[in-house]
Scaffold this motif. Structure first.
Motif, PDB file in Angstrom:
ATOM      1  N   UNK A 101      68.125  84.853  83.751  1.00 55.07           N
ATOM      2  CA  UNK A 101      67.346  83.651  84.019  1.00 55.07           C
ATOM      3  C   UNK A 101      67.514  83.297  85.493  1.00 55.07           C
ATOM      4  N   UNK A 102      66.401  83.037  86.168  1.00 52.74           N
ATOM      5  CA  UNK A 102      66.472  82.630  87.572  1.00 52.74           C
ATOM      6  C   UNK A 102      65.483  81.498  87.808  1.00 52.74           C
ATOM      7  N   UNK A 103      65.714  80.755  88.872  1.00 52.77           N
ATOM      8  CA  UNK A 103      64.766  79.727  89.295  1.00 52.77           C
ATOM      9  C   UNK A 103      63.552  80.401  89.923  1.00 52.77           C
ATOM     10  N   UNK A 104      62.500  79.646  90.128  1.00 52.55           N
ATOM     11  CA  UNK A 104      61.297  80.177  90.760  1.00 52.55           C
ATOM     12  C   UNK A 104      61.553  80.745  92.143  1.00 52.55           C
ATOM     13  N   UNK A 105      62.569  80.225  92.840  1.00 52.13           N
ATOM     14  CA  UNK A 105      62.866  80.732  94.184  1.00 52.13           C
ATOM     15  C   UNK A 105      63.806  81.936  94.151  1.00 52.13           C
ATOM     16  N   UNK A 106      64.161  82.420  92.938  1.00 51.14           N
ATOM     17  CA  UNK A 106      65.015  83.599  92.815  1.00 51.14           C
ATOM     18  C   UNK A 106      66.502  83.302  92.732  1.00 51.14           C
ATOM     19  N   UNK A 107      66.889  82.036  92.876  1.00 54.10           N
ATOM     20  CA  UNK A 107      68.315  81.702  92.817  1.00 54.10           C
ATOM     21  C   UNK A 107      68.774  81.613  91.357  1.00 54.10           C
ATOM     22  N   UNK A 108      70.049  81.940  91.083  1.00 52.81           N
ATOM     23  CA  UNK A 108      70.545  81.885  89.703  1.00 52.81           C
ATOM     24  C   UNK A 108      70.631  80.451  89.190  1.00 52.81           C
ATOM     25  N   UNK A 109      70.545  80.316  87.888  1.00 53.56           N
ATOM     26  CA  UNK A 109      70.625  79.011  87.260  1.00 53.56           C
ATOM     27  C   UNK A 109      72.074  78.649  86.961  1.00 53.56           C
ATOM     28  N   UNK A 110      72.312  77.372  86.742  1.00 56.19           N
ATOM     29  CA  UNK A 110      73.639  76.893  86.366  1.00 56.19           C
ATOM     30  C   UNK A 110      73.666  76.642  84.861  1.00 56.19           C
ATOM     31  N   UNK A 111      74.854  76.369  84.336  1.00 58.07           N
ATOM     32  CA  UNK A 111      74.984  76.056  82.907  1.00 58.07           C
ATOM     33  C   UNK A 111      74.162  74.819  82.554  1.00 58.07           C
ATOM     34  N   UNK A 112      74.125  73.840  83.456  1.00 59.72           N
ATOM     35  CA  UNK A 112      73.335  72.631  83.205  1.00 59.72           C
ATOM     36  C   UNK A 112      71.846  72.962  83.127  1.00 59.72           C
ATOM     37  N   UNK A 113      71.380  73.866  84.000  1.00 57.76           N
ATOM     38  CA  UNK A 113      69.978  74.299  83.972  1.00 57.76           C
ATOM     39  C   UNK A 113      69.653  74.972  82.640  1.00 57.76           C
ATOM     40  N   UNK A 114      70.547  75.854  82.191  1.00 56.38           N
ATOM     41  CA  UNK A 114      70.336  76.572  80.936  1.00 56.38           C
ATOM     42  C   UNK A 114      70.280  75.583  79.776  1.00 56.38           C
ATOM     43  N   UNK A 115      71.213  74.636  79.756  1.00 52.48           N
ATOM     44  CA  UNK A 115      71.239  73.635  78.680  1.00 52.48           C
ATOM     45  C   UNK A 115      69.935  72.859  78.639  1.00 52.48           C
ATOM     46  N   UNK A 116      69.415  72.495  79.787  1.00 53.00           N
ATOM     47  CA  UNK A 116      68.166  71.738  79.853  1.00 53.00           C
ATOM     48  C   UNK A 116      66.972  72.605  79.439  1.00 53.00           C
ATOM     49  N   UNK A 117      66.909  73.836  79.957  1.00 55.41           N
ATOM     50  CA  UNK A 117      65.770  74.708  79.687  1.00 55.41           C
ATOM     51  C   UNK A 117      65.715  75.173  78.235  1.00 55.41           C
ATOM     52  N   UNK A 118      66.861  75.331  77.588  1.00 58.94           N
ATOM     53  CA  UNK A 118      66.894  75.903  76.249  1.00 58.94           C
ATOM     54  C   UNK A 118      67.134  74.877  75.147  1.00 58.94           C
ATOM     55  N   UNK A 119      67.171  73.603  75.488  1.00 59.62           N
ATOM     56  CA  UNK A 119      67.464  72.594  74.462  1.00 59.62           C
ATOM     57  C   UNK A 119      66.396  72.544  73.381  1.00 59.62           C
ATOM     58  N   UNK A 120      65.176  72.939  73.683  1.00 62.36           N
ATOM     59  CA  UNK A 120      64.083  72.927  72.711  1.00 62.36           C
ATOM     60  C   UNK A 120      63.543  74.336  72.470  1.00 62.36           C
ATOM     61  N   UNK A 121      64.429  75.308  72.458  1.00 63.41           N
ATOM     62  CA  UNK A 121      64.066  76.716  72.283  1.00 63.41           C
ATOM     63  C   UNK A 121      63.546  76.966  70.867  1.00 63.41           C
ATOM     64  N   UNK A 122      62.566  77.850  70.779  1.00 58.73           N
ATOM     65  CA  UNK A 122      62.031  78.317  69.510  1.00 58.73           C
ATOM     66  C   UNK A 122      62.353  79.808  69.411  1.00 58.73           C
ATOM     67  N   UNK A 123      62.876  80.233  68.254  1.00 60.94           N
ATOM     68  CA  UNK A 123      63.161  81.649  68.021  1.00 60.94           C
ATOM     69  C   UNK A 123      62.357  82.124  66.822  1.00 60.94           C
ATOM     70  N   UNK A 124      61.970  83.397  66.847  1.00 59.94           N
ATOM     71  CA  UNK A 124      61.247  84.017  65.747  1.00 59.94           C
ATOM     72  C   UNK A 124      62.025  85.254  65.344  1.00 59.94           C
TER      73      UNK A 124
END
Length: 193
Positions: A75-98
């Motif tokens: 997972x990376x930001x749009x500018x190519x920089x790596x994400x932090x644990x806080x970013x992951x928690x925010x981005x995946x809090x409403x994840x859908x899996x199949x």
């Protein structure tokens, strides 16, 4: 007097040895920690269960699904920089899996909810190619009863193997107005309790 000088010399040697030992052990620990990189573990909903997710320094995440399969996703930001644990928690809090289960049924997971969508999967009007597979079937869901509600778009091959998955707070497609309400005709309405 001579005994006191010899004793002080031994005491100084012991002190120097202790300091050297602390330096060697301390640098070895720092080196070992550096080899593994910085990692942080957080809990997120994956496949309907609270799951330990390791967020690596490079922004990749690692977790184990319900069937014991290890997943690693970069997972990376749009500018190519790596994400932090806080970013992951925010981005995946409403994840859908199949997931397609061994019995052939297909399930969608949202937070702690599990719903069998096998009967909601329909043949696609126009078949499209995706990598080496043909997108032959699809499913569109409007999941409510959880906060936030979510729209899910899934495309499958002929064997109900997932090829693409999209989800979010807004639907894809065209709305219609019916009885003064805006509806999205291609979405199956599912209320999870």
């Amino acid at each position: 007097m001579k005994k006191i000088k010899i004793f002080n010399a031994h005491k100084n040697l012991l002190t120097a040895a202790a300091v050297l030992l602390v330096l060697v052990v301390g640098s070895g620990t720092a080196y070992a920690a550096d080899i593994g990189g910085v990692r942080e573990t957080i809990q997120l909903w994956f496949y309907g269960k609270q799951t330990d997710v390791t967020v690596n320094e490079d922004g990749s995440i690692v977790f184990v699904d319900n069937q014991g399969k290890v997943h690693e996703e970069g997972i990376i930001h749009g500018d190519g920089s790596p994400v932090t644990a806080e970013d992951v928690a925010e981005d995946f809090k409403d994840r859908v899996d199949v997931e397609k289960l061994d019995d052939g049924t297909v399930h969608v997971y949202y937070h702690d909810r599990d719903y069998d969508i096998t009967d909601k999967i329909v043949d696609k009007d126009q078949k499209e190619s995706h990598a080496d597979a043909i997108i032959a079937r699809e499913c569109h869901l409007h999941i409510v009863g959880v906060d936030p509600e979510v729209y899910v778009d899934i495309e499958f091959d002929e064997n109900n193997e997932e090829l693409t998955l999209g989800y979010g707070p807004n639907p894809n497609g065209c709305a219609e107005e019916k009885d003064s309400k805006v509806i999205w005709p291609n979405y199956d309405y599912i209320e999870l309790n």
